[in-house]
Design a protein around this motif. Structure first.
Motif, PDB file in Angstrom:
ATOM      1  N   SER A   1       0.826  -1.202   0.000  1.00 58.00           N
ATOM      2  CA  SER A   1       0.000   0.000   0.000  1.00 58.00           C
ATOM      3  C   SER A   1       0.866   1.260   0.000  1.00 58.00           C
ATOM      4  O   SER A   1       1.878   1.336   0.684  1.00 58.00           O
ATOM      5  CB  SER A   1      -0.907   0.000   1.228  1.00 58.00           C
ATOM      6  OG  SER A   1      -1.697   1.154   1.233  1.00 58.00           O
TER       7      SER A   1
ATOM      8  N   PRO B   1       1.651   5.158   0.876  1.00 60.42           N
ATOM      9  CA  PRO B   1       1.272   6.011   2.003  1.00 60.42           C
ATOM     10  C   PRO B   1       0.203   7.016   1.582  1.00 60.42           C
ATOM     11  O   PRO B   1       0.231   7.530   0.467  1.00 60.42           O
ATOM     12  CB  PRO B   1       2.574   6.719   2.376  1.00 60.42           C
ATOM     13  CG  PRO B   1       3.456   6.591   1.190  1.00 60.42           C
ATOM     14  CD  PRO B   1       3.021   5.361   0.456  1.00 60.42           C
ATOM     15  N   ARG B   2      -0.737   7.255   2.452  1.00 59.74           N
ATOM     16  CA  ARG B   2      -1.807   8.204   2.168  1.00 59.74           C
ATOM     17  C   ARG B   2      -1.309   9.619   2.411  1.00 59.74           C
ATOM     18  O   ARG B   2      -0.453   9.864   3.257  1.00 59.74           O
ATOM     19  CB  ARG B   2      -3.031   7.917   3.039  1.00 59.74           C
ATOM     20  CG  ARG B   2      -3.616   6.545   2.784  1.00 59.74           C
ATOM     21  CD  ARG B   2      -4.121   6.446   1.345  1.00 59.74           C
ATOM     22  NE  ARG B   2      -4.476   5.086   1.010  1.00 59.74           N
ATOM     23  CZ  ARG B   2      -4.043   4.452  -0.064  1.00 59.74           C
ATOM     24  NH1 ARG B   2      -3.237   5.037  -0.897  1.00 59.74           N
ATOM     25  NH2 ARG B   2      -4.417   3.232  -0.318  1.00 59.74           N
TER      26      ARG B   2
END
Length: 108
Positions: free
Chosen positions: A23, A25-26
């Protein structure tokens, strides 16, 4: 609701762990705030023109190849199709009278 599931179910739990590890990073504040931070000297945004512009170019050339049914040989530096000069009309349409601003930007 139905969700895709790998069977046997043990494989699905392994797959979910792999997805979590990959995923990205947001971004705090979303993409617009990320862009503003980059403009103000912060880190480069994830949606960077360094790769998005060439990617867009490739996708559009793929569309041209499909539309014409021909192989496209592309000269990126000159923004031209080298093996089919007649395709120039698809690359850069002539501007209407009064909207010619910047026409010389592409001339080297």
């Amino acid at each position: 609701p139905q969700s895709p599931t790998l069977l046997p179910r043990q494989n699905m739990s392994k797959y979910k762990e792999i997805l979590k590890a990959r995923s990205l990073p947001r971004v705090a504040g979303g993409p617009i705030q990320e862009l503003f931070r980059a403009i103000k000297g912060g880190p480069r945004p994830g949606s960077n023109f360094d790769y998005s512009a060439p990617l867009t170019e490739v996708v559009l050339l793929g569309g041209l190849a499909i539309r014409t049914g021909e192989r496209i040989e592309w000269d990126a530096a000159n923004m031209s199709v080298t093996n089919h000069p007649e395709f120039a009309r698809y690359i850069k349409e002539p501007a209407r009278k009064g909207w010619e601003y910047g026409e010389d930007l592409w001339d080297s």
